[in-house]
Write an enzyme that holds these catalytic residues in place. Structure first.
Site, PDB file in Angstrom:
ATOM      1  N   CYS A   2       1.063  -1.458  -0.021  1.00 13.74           N
ATOM      2  CA  CYS A   2      -0.197  -0.011  -0.142  1.00 13.74           C
ATOM      3  C   CYS A   2       0.837   0.989  -0.127  1.00 13.74           C
ATOM      4  CB  CYS A   2      -0.847  -0.217   0.920  1.00 13.74           C
ATOM      5  SG  CYS A   2      -1.803  -1.149   1.643  1.00 13.74           S
ATOM      6  N   ARG A  27       1.576   1.602  -5.845  1.00 11.62           N
ATOM      7  CA  ARG A  27       1.656   0.385  -4.616  1.00 11.62           C
ATOM      8  C   ARG A  27       0.068  -0.620  -4.647  1.00 11.62           C
ATOM      9  NH1 ARG A  27       6.147   1.434  -2.032  1.00 11.62           N
ATOM     10  NH2 ARG A  27       5.576  -0.239  -0.479  1.00 11.62           N
ATOM     11  N   TRP A  74      -3.358  -1.697  -1.475  1.00  8.64           N
ATOM     12  CA  TRP A  74      -3.856  -3.157  -1.475  1.00  8.64           C
ATOM     13  C   TRP A  74      -4.212  -3.738  -0.010  1.00  8.64           C
ATOM     14  CZ3 TRP A  74      -3.366  -4.275  -7.149  1.00  8.64           C
ATOM     15  CH2 TRP A  74      -3.640  -5.669  -7.298  1.00  8.64           C
ATOM     16  N   ASN A  98       0.871  -0.037   5.948  1.00  5.25           N
ATOM     17  CA  ASN A  98       1.829  -0.904   4.583  1.00  5.25           C
ATOM     18  C   ASN A  98       2.406  -1.858   5.243  1.00  5.25           C
ATOM     19  OD1 ASN A  98       2.463  -1.440   2.284  1.00  5.25           O
ATOM     20  ND2 ASN A  98       4.535  -0.475   2.362  1.00  5.25           N
ATOM     21  N   GLY A  99       1.944  -3.577   4.651  1.00  6.30           N
ATOM     22  CA  GLY A  99       2.040  -4.274   5.713  1.00  6.30           C
ATOM     23  C   GLY A  99       1.493  -5.342   5.918  1.00  6.30           C
ATOM     24  N   GLU A 484       9.654 -20.995 -18.815  1.00  8.81           N
ATOM     25  CA  GLU A 484       9.251 -19.463 -18.370  1.00  8.81           C
ATOM     26  C   GLU A 484      10.559 -18.499 -18.749  1.00  8.81           C
ATOM     27  OE1 GLU A 484       7.352 -17.874 -17.229  1.00  8.81           O
ATOM     28  OE2 GLU A 484       7.862 -15.805 -16.210  1.00  8.81           O
ATOM     29  N   LYS A 488       9.906 -15.596 -21.544  1.00  9.43           N
ATOM     30  CA  LYS A 488      10.036 -14.180 -20.831  1.00  9.43           C
ATOM     31  C   LYS A 488      10.902 -13.179 -22.429  1.00  9.43           C
ATOM     32  CE  LYS A 488       8.179 -13.040 -18.319  1.00  9.43           C
ATOM     33  NZ  LYS A 488       7.285 -13.808 -17.651  1.00  9.43           N
ATOM     34  N   GLU A 491       9.113 -12.470 -25.035  1.00  5.92           N
ATOM     35  CA  GLU A 491       8.175 -12.278 -24.666  1.00  5.92           C
ATOM     36  C   GLU A 491       8.143 -10.045 -24.770  1.00  5.92           C
ATOM     37  OE1 GLU A 491       4.470 -12.830 -21.413  1.00  5.92           O
ATOM     38  OE2 GLU A 491       6.301 -12.690 -20.539  1.00  5.92           O
ATOM     39  N   HIS A 507      15.554 -35.108 -28.365  1.00  5.95           N
ATOM     40  CA  HIS A 507      14.066 -35.946 -29.577  1.00  5.95           C
ATOM     41  C   HIS A 507      13.385 -35.150 -30.165  1.00  5.95           C
ATOM     42  CE1 HIS A 507      13.572 -39.607 -27.283  1.00  5.95           C
ATOM     43  NE2 HIS A 507      13.506 -38.616 -26.189  1.00  5.95           N
ATOM     44  N   LYS A 627      -1.880  -7.234 -19.841  1.00 11.12           N
ATOM     45  CA  LYS A 627      -1.281  -7.795 -18.528  1.00 11.12           C
ATOM     46  C   LYS A 627      -2.759  -9.050 -18.271  1.00 11.12           C
ATOM     47  CE  LYS A 627       1.069  -7.631 -14.837  1.00 11.12           C
ATOM     48  NZ  LYS A 627       2.756  -8.374 -14.499  1.00 11.12           N
TER      49      LYS A 627
HETATM   50  C1  G6P Z   1      -1.232 -12.345 -19.901  1.00  8.52           C
HETATM   51  C2  G6P Z   1       0.118 -11.483 -18.951  1.00  8.52           C
HETATM   52  C3  G6P Z   1       1.154 -13.449 -18.200  1.00  8.52           C
HETATM   53  C4  G6P Z   1       0.096 -14.125 -17.793  1.00  8.52           C
HETATM   54  C5  G6P Z   1      -0.587 -14.562 -18.727  1.00  8.52           C
HETATM   55  C6  G6P Z   1      -1.883 -14.975 -17.440  1.00  8.52           C
HETATM   56  O1  G6P Z   1      -0.879 -13.038 -20.993  1.00  8.52           O
HETATM   57  O2  G6P Z   1       0.079 -11.120 -19.945  1.00  8.52           O
HETATM   58  O3  G6P Z   1       1.962 -12.603 -17.211  1.00  8.52           O
HETATM   59  O4  G6P Z   1       0.799 -14.453 -17.288  1.00  8.52           O
HETATM   60  O5  G6P Z   1      -1.831 -13.338 -18.846  1.00  8.52           O
HETATM   61  O6  G6P Z   1      -2.748 -14.331 -16.765  1.00  8.52           O
HETATM   62  P1  G6P Z   1      -2.685 -14.500 -14.739  1.00  8.52           P
HETATM   63  O7  G6P Z   1      -3.888 -13.240 -14.371  1.00  8.52           O
HETATM   64  O8  G6P Z   1      -3.789 -15.726 -14.719  1.00  8.52           O
HETATM   65  O9  G6P Z   1      -1.732 -15.142 -14.042  1.00  8.52           O
END
Ligand code: G6P
Length: 632
Positions: A2, A27, A74, A98-99, A484, A488, A491, A507, A627
């Site tokens: 927060c 935040r 938050w 905050n915490g 992952e 990354k 992306e 394979h 996002k």
């Molecule tokens: C979008 C975001 C990813 C995320 C995916 C799943 O593609 O760009 O970063 O992993 O959605 O989102 P979620 O909110 O369900 O983790």
């Protein structure tokens, strides 16, 4: 996560506080509020939703006064609502926080036993009642009452407190949550972060853990929370631009969020691990003993990065709780004719809690009578609302589209889930559970060590930034980390990358390997070390350019990777730590197997980040991505 702000001085404080909160909206932004000394005592105004709603509320009920505190929330404990918005009040005391308070359940029970009535579900309200009780018992000084109240509290906090009978005074304190003082001419500020202060002053004091301060127009009296002893902290002059300040001085939100991971993991583990009992606190992770014992299978559903976290979760559930477990992609489950059983524990992993495909899979599972647990970062979002229990990650808002701190906090949460299931089902003994939980609790410090090598990773990124394709290999939990790492890179740098189980390389993907192909191998000294090492040798034999993530002091990996650099075609990096990367080896400290993924993903996040940044792509908002994906 927060944001808090505080002001005392000659000016009308409400506009200053609201503007400060606006700078802290990154935040958290599910509700906000102010408490101001108006001459009639402390008055508060709060509103659910973004700050514009607080603005409107203040237009209806203006708060005039020159001392006050503010908060943008938050949610962690208690859904976003006006009642749960800060400031929280008891008698003449108002508090913003905050915490996370770890012993909030016990303290709430104790206070209720003494007749205290709570008006919110938050852990924060406890502070207000504890401080109020101290003042009622005859303590005259607000800072003394705050110090005595803090002695009862365990956990992380940055707080700001005002009292109706002490105009012109704000008391602030901090432990494991950020708090900065801003020094003006005849006025004082405090905030969670520097951006909230920059419009007024560039002279700041960064409080240390265990500090508190009584701030008045005369300045700040800083003391230790523990014993009230005065301490002096150096003044710092900040020359960041406002945009730099928002990103904590980092170039991009993604880089800032990568560096926030140790703190995010601490917040996610805090209050959920009982090291004395070598156990996980079920009530804090949305599960009960009955559910754990009745579960016959764990069925993860997730998309994108969250699906990679779920894959690691599956390994842990199988290993520690000996339960059959599967991971399914949300968009596939919803269009299959999936079979869920009443004894299934479906675990929906989603940082946003809103992903349409995951939500649809959850609904299908519920319709067939399965029990569903959400692992989400956004309190009260659609998926947690639709299910039986929620295990929240406490990463705070993530702004970079490519997920980093949400991913590692998901890993931490899923490890807790597996330990809890293992303990309840008798498949994980106390000593083993203690070993794992201890390792998890120590992981953030080790993550900081890895982050300290960020500059070395940029040197490696520079060497490979012109690659057209890259391969990422890993075994065991290293496999989801390889996936992952590849995701990354795709992306944010738009370089084509594939993640593969190291054993699967023979394979097919091995056909792609030649001297043009960088191959990232996640090869820590874990249970799969020897096998992964052989895969690395196979890639090396085809002239692949190996980038290894290995355990500190692993000379064999270094030797294998070194000769390309030694041939002299590429100058080795210079300066501190060059030994670490001369052979494109990124080292991580030795840790227990179960927490290796928390560390091994960091070099991959940084490698992607630096390759993208060197190429000049839009790191925080990569093309075509969103996002939160609320469409099919
Ligand atoms: C979008 C975001 C990813 C995320 C995916 C799943 O593609 O760009 O970063 O992993 O959605 O989102 P979620 O909110 O369900 O983790």
């Amino acid at each position: 996560m927060c944001g808090i702000v505080a002001y005392t001085g000659p000016q009308d404080c409400a506009p200053i506080l609201v503007e400060g909160l606006r700078r802290l909206e990154y935040r958290g932004y599910d509700s906000a509020g102010l408490a101001v000394h108006t001459g009639r005592g402390v008055e508060i105004v709060r509103a659910v939703g973004k700050l514009t709603n607080l603005d409107q509320a203040l237009r209806k009920t203006p708060l005039a006064g020159t001392t006050g505190i503010g908060h943008t929330r938050w949610a962690t404990h208690g859904r976003p609502s006006e009642a749960n918005a800060h400031p929280h009040v008891a008698g003449a005391v108002a508090v913003v926080h905050n915490g996370i308070i770890e012993n909030h359940v016990d303290l709430r029970r104790e206070l209720q036993g003494k007749g205290v009535r709570f008006s919110s579900d938050t852990d924060t309200e406890i502070f207000a009642h504890l401080i109020h009780a101290e003042m009622q018992s005859g303590i005259k000084e607000l800072d003394v009452a705050v110090r005595r109240a803090l002695a009862r509290v365990r956990g992380a906090y940055a707080i700001a407190v005002v009292h109706g009978e002490q105009p012109g005074t704000v008391v602030v304190a901090k432990q494991d949550s950020p708090l900065v003082l801003g020094l003006g001419e005849g006025e004082m500020f405090a905030a969670s972060d520097i951006p909230a202060l920059l419009a007024h002053t560039r002279d700041v004091i960064l409080l240390a853990d265990g500090d508190m301060a009584k701030i008045t127009t005369a300045g700040a009296a800083i003391t230790r929370i523990a014993d009230g002893a005065p301490v002096s902290r150096d003044k710092k002059r900040i020359d960041w631009s406002p945009t730099q300040a928002e990103k904590g001085g980092y170039k991009h939100f993604m880089l800032k969020e990568i560096h926030e991971q140790p703190r995010a993991i601490e917040d996610t583990l805090r209050g959920r691990i009982d090291l004395d009992k070598a156990d996980v606190v079920g009530a804090e992770i949305g599960l009960t003993e009955e559910i754990a014992k009745a579960t016959g299978r764990v069925y993860f559903v997730a998309c994108g990065t969250s699906a990679h976290a779920a894959m690691a979760g599956r390994y842990w559930v199988e290993q520690l709780a000996r339960l059959p477990s599967t991971v399914e992609i949300g968009s596939e489950v919803r269009y299959r004719d999936p079979v869920f059983l009443p004894t299934d524990l479906v675990v929906a992993v989603s940082q946003s809690g809103e992903t349409a495909d995951t939500l649809a899979a959850v609904k299908a599972a519920k319709a067939q009578g399965a029990r569903v647990l959400a692992v989400a970062n956004v309190l009260d979002s659609a998926i947690p609302r639709a299910v039986d229990g929620a295990l929240y990650t406490h990463a705070g808002p993530e702004i970079g589209v490519a997920s980093t701190k949400c991913f590692t906090t998901q890993l931490a949460a899923l490890l807790l889930l597996a330990v809890y299931l293992g303990r309840r089902r008798g498949t994980l003994n106390e000593a083993e559970a203690r070993r794992i939980l201890d390792a998890a609790w120590q992981a953030p410090a080790k993550m900081r060590d890895v982050l300290a090598r960020a500059d070395d990773i940029r040197t490696i990124a520079r060497r490979h930034m012109r690659a057209k394709d890259m391969l990422f290999l890993g075994r065991g939990t290293g496999f989801p980390i390889a996936l992952e790492g590849a995701l990354k890179l795709k992306e944010i740098s738009y370089i084509h990358a594939e993640g593969y189980a190291a054993g699967e390389m023979k394979h097919g993907p091995i056909a792609l390997i030649d001297e043009e192909m960088p191959v990232v191998v996640i090869c820590p000294k874990d249970a799969h070390y020897e096998k992964t090492f052989s895969n690395m040798q196979e890639a090396k034999a085809r002239e692949g350019q190996i980038i290894a993530v290995a355990t500190e002091g692993d000379d064999e990996v270094r030797r294998l990777c070194a000769d390309r650099v030694d041939r002299g075609s590429i100058p080795p990096p210079s300066g501190r730590g060059s030994m670490l990367v001369a052979a494109d080896v990124i080292e991580i400290p030795p840790v227990e197997n179960e927490v290796v993924p928390l560390l091994s993903v960091i070099p991959l996040q940084l490698l992607s980040y630096h390759m993208a940044d060197l190429k000049g792509t839009d790191v925080d908002q990569p093309r075509n991505l969103a996002k939160t994906v609320t469409v099919e």
